[in-house]
Design an enzyme around this catalytic site. Structure first.
Site, PDB file in Angstrom:
ATOM      1  N   GLU A 187      48.267  37.592  40.453  1.00 50.05           N
ATOM      2  CA  GLU A 187      47.488  38.805  40.687  1.00 50.05           C
ATOM      3  C   GLU A 187      48.418  39.854  41.302  1.00 50.05           C
ATOM      4  OE1 GLU A 187      43.686  37.944  42.542  1.00 50.05           O
ATOM      5  OE2 GLU A 187      43.720  35.906  41.780  1.00 50.05           O
ATOM      6  N   LYS A 225      48.927  43.903  36.723  1.00 50.70           N
ATOM      7  CA  LYS A 225      49.668  42.644  36.785  1.00 50.70           C
ATOM      8  C   LYS A 225      50.903  42.671  35.888  1.00 50.70           C
ATOM      9  CE  LYS A 225      45.206  40.350  37.425  1.00 50.70           C
ATOM     10  NZ  LYS A 225      44.234  39.430  36.821  1.00 50.70           N
ATOM     11  N   ARG A 228      33.543  32.228  36.478  1.00 47.40           N
ATOM     12  CA  ARG A 228      34.693  31.775  37.257  1.00 47.40           C
ATOM     13  C   ARG A 228      34.221  30.992  38.474  1.00 47.40           C
ATOM     14  NH1 ARG A 228      39.207  35.057  36.292  1.00 47.40           N
ATOM     15  NH2 ARG A 228      40.376  33.468  37.406  1.00 47.40           N
TER      16      ARG A 228
END
Ligand SMILES: [Zn+2]
Length: 294
Positions: free
Chosen positions: A3, A58, A277
């Protein structure tokens, strides 16, 4: 996947060693990561100097004298710089970072005018390097659709709120993970900033009051900065540019702390599923609010 803090850590290290180097040769053996033939590389990369290294979301962007290289490490990518007696690397933390280069995971090598080299390794081969001209980089949707950059001055509370409210009927965690809203936040930092601002990840954006949105905005900044200071997280095996494991997870409040006590109230942290997630919350501090409270 790394990240923002993990890529920032690699960027901070690489810009120290790459700027001013001229690319003398490029080798690659994996077309999916680096889909260019020798002539194209010769015309668009060789002989060009590295003017600038940047991070956007990213991705790493290497600005050459004429063109651009954009690099995404995905799950297991590594960038390793080797010069005479100087080793330096970041990304997936297997022994390649300190081992002999190249090895069987090496899929591209950039050699510079002073014989130093940058190795792109990728065990699972999801990462990539792309070449752009100043015109074609503007058309690269992956970059130009990215949302607010949290470390830039325009990441103000008002801009943050405006961007979130375009998705007012979505769940806040899904919106935080959407790279077109805010660039660089993934699972770890979404969970951490929602805990810090006491927001349940499944809350609809429209049900979050202004005070909580403000807390969320400042929590994102606090947590990203803390993680960068700690060299990123070592979850999924990310290490910083000098090969040391990032230590953010030693400081995490909910992420990967299922069953442990909430540092604020002592309730056991639980893992639920939000936005497909795995999501870590304190069920006491982060209650699901179904209606906006005034
Ligand atoms: Zn709690």
């Amino acid at each position: 996947m790394p990240e923002l803090p993990e890529v920032e850590t690699i960027y901070l290290g690489l810009k120290e060693v790459l700027v001013e180097k001229t690319i003398r040769s490029v080798w690659s053996d994996w077309e999916k990561s680096f889909p260019y033939d020798k002539n194209f590389i010769k015309e668009n990369v060789l002989g060009q100097k590295i003017n600038l290294v940047k991070r956007r979301g990213k991705s790493l962007i290497i600005e050459l004298s004429k063109n651009y290289l954009v690099i995404h490490l995905k799950m297991t990518g590594q960038l390793i710089y080797r010069s005479n007696g100087y080793n330096f690397g970041g990304g997936h933390p297997n022994d390649s970072l300190i081992g002999k280069m190249p090895d069987k995971t090496t899929h591209a090598i950039f050699t510079f005018n002073d014989n130093s080299k940058l190795f792109f390794n990728d065990q699972r081969k999801f990462g990539w390097i792309k070449i752009f001209t100043p015109d074609s980089i503007k058309e690269f949707k992956f970059l130009n659709q990215l949302g607010l950059e949290p470390l830039e001055p325009n990441f103000t509370f008002l801009n943050f709120k405006k961007s979130l409210l375009k998705h007012s009927k979505a769940r806040i965690k899904a919106v935080l993970l959407d790279q077109t809203v805010i660039a660089g936040i993934g699972n770890i930092y979404a969970d951490e900033s929602l805990w810090m601002s006491r927001i349940h990840p499944a809350t609809l954006v429209s049900n979050i009051d202004s005070q909580h949105l403000k807390m969320l905005h400042s929590s994102i900044l606090k947590i990203l900065r803390l993680s960068i200071n700690k060299g990123g997280s070592s979850d999924r095996n990310y290490v910083n540019s000098s090969g040391q494991k990032g230590s953010y997870l030693e400081f995490s409040n909910v992420y990967k702390r299922t069953g442990l006590k909430c540092k604020r109230c002592g309730t056991a942290i639980i893992k639920i599923r939000v936005a497909s997630r795995g999501t870590h919350i304190c069920p006491n501090c982060q209650k699901l609010i179904n209606k906006k409270q005034h």
